[in-house]
Write a protein that holds these residues in place. Structure first.
Motif, PDB file in Angstrom:
ATOM      1  N   PHE A 102      -0.736  -4.118  -0.740  1.00 17.27           N
ATOM      2  CA  PHE A 102       0.057  -3.224   0.101  1.00 17.27           C
ATOM      3  C   PHE A 102      -0.102  -3.637   1.558  1.00 17.27           C
ATOM      4  N   PHE A 103       1.040  -3.658   2.279  1.00 18.28           N
ATOM      5  CA  PHE A 103       1.054  -3.940   3.711  1.00 18.28           C
ATOM      6  C   PHE A 103       1.634  -2.750   4.457  1.00 18.28           C
ATOM      7  N   ALA A 104       1.127  -2.498   5.652  1.00 17.69           N
ATOM      8  CA  ALA A 104       1.803  -1.558   6.541  1.00 17.69           C
ATOM      9  C   ALA A 104       3.161  -2.168   6.886  1.00 17.69           C
ATOM     10  N   ASP A 105       4.223  -1.351   6.851  1.00 13.86           N
ATOM     11  CA  ASP A 105       5.589  -1.861   7.004  1.00 13.86           C
ATOM     12  C   ASP A 105       5.814  -2.643   8.291  1.00 13.86           C
ATOM     13  N   ILE A 106       5.375  -2.096   9.422  1.00 11.71           N
ATOM     14  CA  ILE A 106       5.632  -2.772  10.699  1.00 11.71           C
ATOM     15  C   ILE A 106       4.903  -4.109  10.745  1.00 11.71           C
ATOM     16  N   HIS A 107       3.661  -4.123  10.282  1.00 13.83           N
ATOM     17  CA  HIS A 107       2.920  -5.382  10.286  1.00 13.83           C
ATOM     18  C   HIS A 107       3.575  -6.406   9.352  1.00 13.83           C
ATOM     19  N   LYS A 108       4.025  -5.935   8.198  1.00 10.80           N
ATOM     20  CA  LYS A 108       4.704  -6.830   7.255  1.00 10.80           C
ATOM     21  C   LYS A 108       5.914  -7.489   7.924  1.00 10.80           C
ATOM     22  N   ASN A 109       6.712  -6.704   8.626  1.00  6.97           N
ATOM     23  CA  ASN A 109       7.877  -7.250   9.322  1.00  6.97           C
ATOM     24  C   ASN A 109       7.477  -8.173  10.468  1.00  6.97           C
ATOM     25  N   ASN A 110       6.390  -7.846  11.166  1.00  9.61           N
ATOM     26  CA  ASN A 110       5.910  -8.719  12.232  1.00  9.61           C
ATOM     27  C   ASN A 110       5.476 -10.077  11.678  1.00  9.61           C
ATOM     28  N   GLU A 111       4.844 -10.078  10.501  1.00 11.80           N
ATOM     29  CA  GLU A 111       4.471 -11.352   9.872  1.00 11.80           C
ATOM     30  C   GLU A 111       5.727 -12.170   9.577  1.00 11.80           C
ATOM     31  N   LEU A 112       6.716 -11.534   8.956  1.00 17.70           N
ATOM     32  CA  LEU A 112       7.959 -12.238   8.639  1.00 17.70           C
ATOM     33  C   LEU A 112       8.623 -12.793   9.894  1.00 17.70           C
ATOM     34  N   ASN A 113       8.610 -12.016  10.983  1.00 19.57           N
ATOM     35  CA  ASN A 113       9.203 -12.462  12.243  1.00 19.57           C
ATOM     36  C   ASN A 113       8.469 -13.653  12.840  1.00 19.57           C
ATOM     37  N   ASN A 114       7.235 -13.867  12.412  1.00 20.59           N
ATOM     38  CA  ASN A 114       6.439 -14.989  12.902  1.00 20.59           C
ATOM     39  C   ASN A 114       6.265 -16.071  11.838  1.00 20.59           C
ATOM     40  N   LEU A 115       7.179 -16.058  10.850  1.00 15.86           N
ATOM     41  CA  LEU A 115       7.254 -17.080   9.805  1.00 15.86           C
ATOM     42  C   LEU A 115       5.998 -17.159   8.948  1.00 15.86           C
ATOM     43  N   VAL A 116       5.365 -16.001   8.748  1.00 14.63           N
ATOM     44  CA  VAL A 116       4.267 -15.855   7.787  1.00 14.63           C
ATOM     45  C   VAL A 116       4.814 -15.002   6.656  1.00 14.63           C
ATOM     46  N   LEU A 117       4.594 -15.432   5.410  1.00 16.78           N
ATOM     47  CA  LEU A 117       5.128 -14.723   4.254  1.00 16.78           C
ATOM     48  C   LEU A 117       4.119 -13.707   3.728  1.00 16.78           C
ATOM     49  N   PRO A 118       4.411 -12.397   3.815  1.00 19.41           N
ATOM     50  CA  PRO A 118       3.554 -11.390   3.194  1.00 19.41           C
ATOM     51  C   PRO A 118       3.987 -11.204   1.735  1.00 19.41           C
ATOM     52  N   VAL A 119       3.065 -11.419   0.820  1.00 19.66           N
ATOM     53  CA  VAL A 119       3.351 -11.336  -0.609  1.00 19.66           C
ATOM     54  C   VAL A 119       2.636 -10.121  -1.195  1.00 19.66           C
ATOM     55  N   VAL A 120       3.416  -9.195  -1.735  1.00 16.59           N
ATOM     56  CA  VAL A 120       2.851  -7.991  -2.344  1.00 16.59           C
ATOM     57  C   VAL A 120       2.679  -8.232  -3.841  1.00 16.59           C
ATOM     58  N   VAL A 121       1.442  -8.043  -4.319  1.00 19.35           N
ATOM     59  CA  VAL A 121       1.125  -8.210  -5.740  1.00 19.35           C
ATOM     60  C   VAL A 121       0.505  -6.923  -6.272  1.00 19.35           C
ATOM     61  N   SER A 122       0.368  -6.844  -7.581  1.00 16.65           N
ATOM     62  CA  SER A 122      -0.260  -5.675  -8.198  1.00 16.65           C
ATOM     63  C   SER A 122      -1.755  -5.660  -7.894  1.00 16.65           C
ATOM     64  N   GLU A 123      -2.355  -4.475  -8.032  1.00 21.58           N
ATOM     65  CA  GLU A 123      -3.812  -4.340  -7.825  1.00 21.58           C
ATOM     66  C   GLU A 123      -4.576  -5.248  -8.794  1.00 21.58           C
ATOM     67  N   ASN A 124      -4.104  -5.322 -10.040  1.00 23.62           N
ATOM     68  CA  ASN A 124      -4.799  -6.145 -11.038  1.00 23.62           C
ATOM     69  C   ASN A 124      -4.732  -7.623 -10.690  1.00 23.62           C
ATOM     70  N   PHE A 125      -3.563  -8.071 -10.252  1.00 26.61           N
ATOM     71  CA  PHE A 125      -3.415  -9.482  -9.889  1.00 26.61           C
ATOM     72  C   PHE A 125      -4.268  -9.800  -8.659  1.00 26.61           C
TER      73      PHE A 125
END
Length: 196
Positions: A102-125
């Motif tokens: 899980f990512f905080a939404d604003i931070h997730k978008n800030n990563e994308l804006n800086n060409l870093v890919l935030p990848v959300v996975v399941s807790e088990n994975f």
């Protein structure tokens, strides 16, 4: 130079802590900077360095047995204030991908804006990734943006991840929002003329 994003296979830096906020990612005293240059040196500054600037031996980024361009972080990464400097620091430190459940939404978008890919996975994975990296510090993870999959190459397990189509296009072409607008300037100008 901005890098295009396709498939990345890398070992990982594990940060198995939940609720890592943007002040821990980049402390507030560095927010006066208006330039991204050198920001990566201060990523996780207070965890990474002693007061005299010497590296803390027990922090994962100072352990030479770990390396890679993928950061694997605990749940709720990037919470707190909306400071874009946190994403600047992650990108500046050389990370191309951050994996979390899980990512905080604003931070997730800030990563994308800086060409870093935030990848959300399941807790088990996510737990499996931490266990795999703990067992082998150079374990490889494959992140395939075109197919939107992340694969633990040790176990062979894979998960799909979601990404906004526009941001996917930008990553695949190494474009930030300004680059995208400049690339489409003729279309923007044509629309403005048609809508006067």
């Amino acid at each position: 130079m901005k890098q295009k994003f396709n498939v990345i296979t890398s070992s990982c830096i594990p940060l198995p802590l939940e609720n890592v906020d943007t002040d821990q990612i980049i402390p507030a005293r560095f927010l006066k900077a208006i330039d991204k240059k050198g920001m990566g040196e201060n990523l996780f500054r207070d965890w990474r360095y002693n007061a005299d600037g010497s590296p803390k031996a027990d922090f994962v980024m100072n352990d030479p047995s770990y390396s890679g361009v993928i950061l694997v972080a605990g749940k709720n990464f990037g919470s707190g204030s909306s400071r874009e400097h946190a994403a600047w620091a992650i990108a500046g430190a050389g990370f191309r991908v951050v994996i979390s459940s899980f990512f905080a939404d604003i931070h997730k978008n800030n990563e994308l804006n800086n060409l870093v890919l935030p990848v959300v996975v399941s807790e088990n994975f996510l737990k499996e990734l931490f266990d795999t990296i703990d067992g082998n510090h150079q374990a490889q993870v494959k992140v395939d943006l075109p197919n939107q999959t992340v694969t633990n190459l040790t176990t062979g397990h894979s998960e799909q991840f979601e990404i906004n189509g526009y941001k996917k296009h930008c990553l695949e072409n190494g474009l930030d929002d300004v680059d995208f607008l400049v690339q489409n300037r003729d279309k923007v100008e044509a629309w403005e003329l048609a809508n006067k």
